[in-house]
Design a protein around this motif. Structure first.
Motif, short mmCIF file in Angstrom:
data_model
loop_
_atom_site.label_atom_id
_atom_site.label_comp_id
_atom_site.label_asym_id
_atom_site.label_seq_id
_atom_site.Cartn_x
_atom_site.Cartn_y
_atom_site.Cartn_z
N UNK A 205 -16.42 -14.75 6.44
CA UNK A 205 -14.96 -14.72 6.46
C UNK A 205 -14.32 -15.93 7.13
N UNK A 206 -14.70 -16.30 8.36
CA UNK A 206 -14.04 -17.46 8.98
C UNK A 206 -14.21 -18.74 8.16
N UNK A 207 -15.37 -18.91 7.57
CA UNK A 207 -15.62 -20.11 6.76
C UNK A 207 -14.75 -20.17 5.52
N UNK A 208 -14.45 -19.00 4.94
CA UNK A 208 -13.57 -18.97 3.77
C UNK A 208 -12.21 -19.56 4.11
N UNK A 209 -11.65 -19.14 5.25
CA UNK A 209 -10.32 -19.63 5.61
C UNK A 209 -10.34 -21.11 5.96
N UNK A 210 -11.47 -21.61 6.44
CA UNK A 210 -11.60 -23.05 6.66
C UNK A 210 -11.55 -23.79 5.32
N UNK A 211 -12.22 -23.23 4.31
CA UNK A 211 -12.16 -23.82 2.97
C UNK A 211 -10.73 -23.84 2.45
N UNK A 212 -10.01 -22.78 2.69
CA UNK A 212 -8.63 -22.71 2.23
C UNK A 212 -7.77 -23.78 2.92
N UNK A 213 -7.98 -23.95 4.21
CA UNK A 213 -7.25 -24.99 4.93
C UNK A 213 -7.57 -26.36 4.36
N UNK A 214 -8.85 -26.60 4.09
CA UNK A 214 -9.26 -27.90 3.56
C UNK A 214 -8.65 -28.16 2.19
N UNK A 215 -8.39 -27.07 1.44
CA UNK A 215 -7.81 -27.22 0.11
C UNK A 215 -6.32 -27.50 0.15
N UNK A 228 -1.99 -16.38 6.02
CA UNK A 228 -2.12 -17.69 6.65
C UNK A 228 -3.53 -18.02 7.08
N UNK A 229 -3.99 -19.19 6.66
CA UNK A 229 -5.35 -19.61 6.98
C UNK A 229 -5.33 -20.55 8.17
N UNK A 230 -4.85 -20.08 9.31
CA UNK A 230 -4.74 -20.91 10.48
C UNK A 230 -5.79 -20.53 11.51
N UNK A 231 -5.77 -21.26 12.64
CA UNK A 231 -6.79 -21.04 13.65
C UNK A 231 -6.73 -19.64 14.24
N UNK A 232 -5.53 -19.09 14.37
CA UNK A 232 -5.41 -17.76 14.95
C UNK A 232 -6.05 -16.72 14.06
N UNK A 233 -5.96 -16.91 12.74
CA UNK A 233 -6.59 -15.95 11.85
C UNK A 233 -8.11 -16.04 11.94
N UNK A 234 -8.62 -17.26 12.00
CA UNK A 234 -10.06 -17.44 12.14
C UNK A 234 -10.56 -16.80 13.44
N UNK A 235 -9.79 -16.96 14.51
CA UNK A 235 -10.17 -16.36 15.79
C UNK A 235 -10.17 -14.84 15.70
#
Length: 252
Positions: A205-215, A228-235
């Protein structure tokens, strides 16, 4: 003229919907009707993908997760889960009340999603339906267009996959329009549990949102602006992982 007429029709439909609170059964019936309309429009535009390797992968994840989602259905109404895969470069997926879902091939292909990452998105969307977030939004007087009328998408044209105004003028009872932060957190948590029980690794899951940010983050597609694919969501996802991993048994 036709555009104005469609807009007037949509607004009239909204006015009827928001006149009073709707039951789960009523919401689900309306969703099924709207979903069927969207699918017919997609078929007419030759956008429905039933055969590609991407479509097969998406549907395999969906079919594996449905029994676990069904077991988590405490709404009092039986869901007839359905998914339609749409050929488009859009980075998008959505769900409606009653388990009606649409998944765009671009989300998988452009982000090179693994099956575990597909399950992250699938579980999150299923959770919105299971927790009736759309019903809650409707009964608070919030009626929204289906991902901006499936976004009437200027963005998709820029990405080389114009959906031709798919579902233009259609008003939905729920998709991924702004839910509260608590609803989004709940969908993340329930989604992670669903994917774990289904044999998909929640650690994706956290890696998916990183991919979204990169896109391109929140400017790329509606799914990002509402999720939102931000740092708070990943945390937050990292925080939820220990509980989700209790249910995870790798699929055979």
């Amino acid at each position: 003229m036709m555009k104005s007429l469609r807009k007037l029709t949509a607004l009239s439909f909204v006015a009827v919907l928001v006149a009073g609170c709707a039951s789960s059964a009523e919401i689900n019936r309306q969703s099924a009707s709207q979903y069927a309309q969207v699918v017919r429009q997609a078929q007419a535009k030759h956008l429905v993908d039933n055969t590609s390797a991407t479509s097969v992968r998406i549907k395999n994840v969906f079919n594996r997760m449905v029994p676990y989602a069904t077991a988590e259905n405490h709404t009092g109404e039986r869901f007839n889960w359905e998914i339609t895969v749409v050929k488009s470069n859009e980075l998008n997926a959505w769900a409606m009340p009653g388990g009606k879902m649409m998944f765009y091939t671009g989300l998988v292909e452009r982000l090179k999603l693994t099956d575990d990452e597909i399950a992250v998105v699938m579980g999150h969307e299923m959770a919105h339906s299971l927790r009736e977030h759309g019903k809650a939004s409707h009964n608070m007087g919030v009626a929204t267009s289906i991902l901006g009328a499936v976004a009437e998408i200027g963005a998709s044209a820029a990405l080389g996959a114009d959906t031709g105004g798919l579902a233009s003028g259609t008003v939905d009872l729920m998709t991924n329009k702004p839910f509260s932060r608590s609803n989004e957190s709940e969908a993340d948590e329930i989604g992670l549990i669903l994917m774990a029980k289904s044999g998909y690794n929640p650690q994706a899951a956290p890696g998916l949102w990183k991919k979204m940010q990169a896109a391109g983050g929140s400017n790329v597609a509606t799914i990002f602006s509402t999720h939102p694919s931000d740092e708070s969501r990943q945390e937050n996802l990292q925080r939820l992982l220990p509980e989700a991993m209790k249910y995870y048994k790798p699929r055979k």
